[in-house]
Design an enzyme around this catalytic site. Structure first.
Site, PDB file in Angstrom:
ATOM      1  CG  ASP A   1      -2.196  -0.760   1.288  1.00  0.00           C
ATOM      2  OD1 ASP A   1      -2.061  -1.601   0.418  1.00  0.00           O
ATOM      3  OD2 ASP A   1      -2.194  -1.867   2.617  1.00  0.00           O
TER       4      ASP A   1
ATOM      5  CD  GLU B   1      -5.486  -0.573   5.582  1.00  0.00           C
ATOM      6  OE1 GLU B   1      -4.613  -1.050   5.471  1.00  0.00           O
ATOM      7  OE2 GLU B   1      -5.159   0.802   5.568  1.00  0.00           O
TER       8      GLU B   1
END
Length: 269
Positions: free
Chosen positions: A51, A169
């Site tokens: 990420d 997330e």
């Protein structure tokens, strides 16, 4: 509208993407906001995971283009934030090297975190509770301490703090509200984990980083999938509108509903 459809609409995840187009749109988004904010560039914490690697790649392209277009320097500053010895910190530096990052800062958070934990334990003792901070509690201190340091650097360098939050997330609430979730801009927000990896391959992120098990580094051996009991394959399939097993769907939706307070603005009356 089903809960799955509601979640997909809320986060804006597409069932499939064109990685090159997504990169272009997100680089343009970063450039536009950087100019609007009147800052000198961006700061991104590089954890060694995919990420932050993708966010770094997008930031580097954005600031390079702004420098070329305006004739003045815009920086992407990469920050490495180990707690003591970080076993995979070489992955963080490999990302910076692969993406040609010029500005790199390492800030070790161990002493600061331990001092905060000690003060918290003194506080607990003062009300008759004799214990160390829990593993999860200390993990949250690590996340928040990292953000304090990022903002300390960004303030004096006149930079935006870039977040790595994305839809995979957000759906699980797997971040600390206004801790690691408090940033200035989130260029990955509408992507799921699978799509982040698609962009990584296009941006030249090292393959070892793309395929490694995701972890927030909150304690030794911690992984996202192990902690949540939900695979990123199921998570990504769900966000793309696909069917997953009843067990996985129920677990994911239960986690989403339980963590709504992490996504909501601070309430008031």
């Amino acid at each position: 509208m089903s809960l799955q459809e509601e979640i997909i609409a809320r986060f804006g995840v597409k069932p499939e993407i064109d990685a090159d187009r997504e990169i272009r749109q997100r680089v343009d988004f970063l450039k536009e906001y950087t100019l609007k904010a009147g800052v000198s560039g961006v700061l991104i914490a590089i954890s060694g995971g995919v990420d932050s690697a993708v966010a770094t790649g997008l930031c580097k392209r954005a600031t390079d283009e702004l420098t070329a277009e305006t004739g003045r320097e815009f920086k992407t500053v990469g920050v490495f934030q180990p707690y003591g010895e970080q076993a995979d910190i070489e992955d963080s530096y490999a990302v910076a090297e692969a993406l040609g990052l010029q500005y790199k800062i390492e800030t070790n958070i161990e002493d600061a975190v331990n001092e905060i934990a000690l003060e918290a334990e003194f506080g607990l003792k003062s009300i008759g509770i004799h214990q160390h901070l829990s593993r999860g509690g200390k993990g949250n201190v690590k996340a928040r301490t990292r953000m304090v340091l990022q903002y300390a650097l960004a303030f004096d360098l006149n930079l935006l703090v870039v977040g790595t939050d994305h839809a995979s997330e957000a759906i699980t609430g797997f971040f600390t509200k206004y801790g690691d979730g408090a940033v200035d801009i989130t260029p990955l927000a509408s992507l799921n984990k699978r799509q982040v990896r698609q962009l990584a391959a296009k941006l030249g992120v090292p393959s070892a980083v793309i395929t490694k098990a995701p972890t927030a580094g909150l304690w030794d051996g911690q992984t996202d999938e192990g902690e949540l009991g939900i695979t990123y394959d199921d998570n990504s399939d769900y966000l793309e509108g696909k069917s997953i097993s009843d067990e996985a769907r129920e677990k994911l939706e239960r986690q989403y509903l339980k963590t709504e307070h992490k996504r909501s603005p601070i309430p008031g009356i």
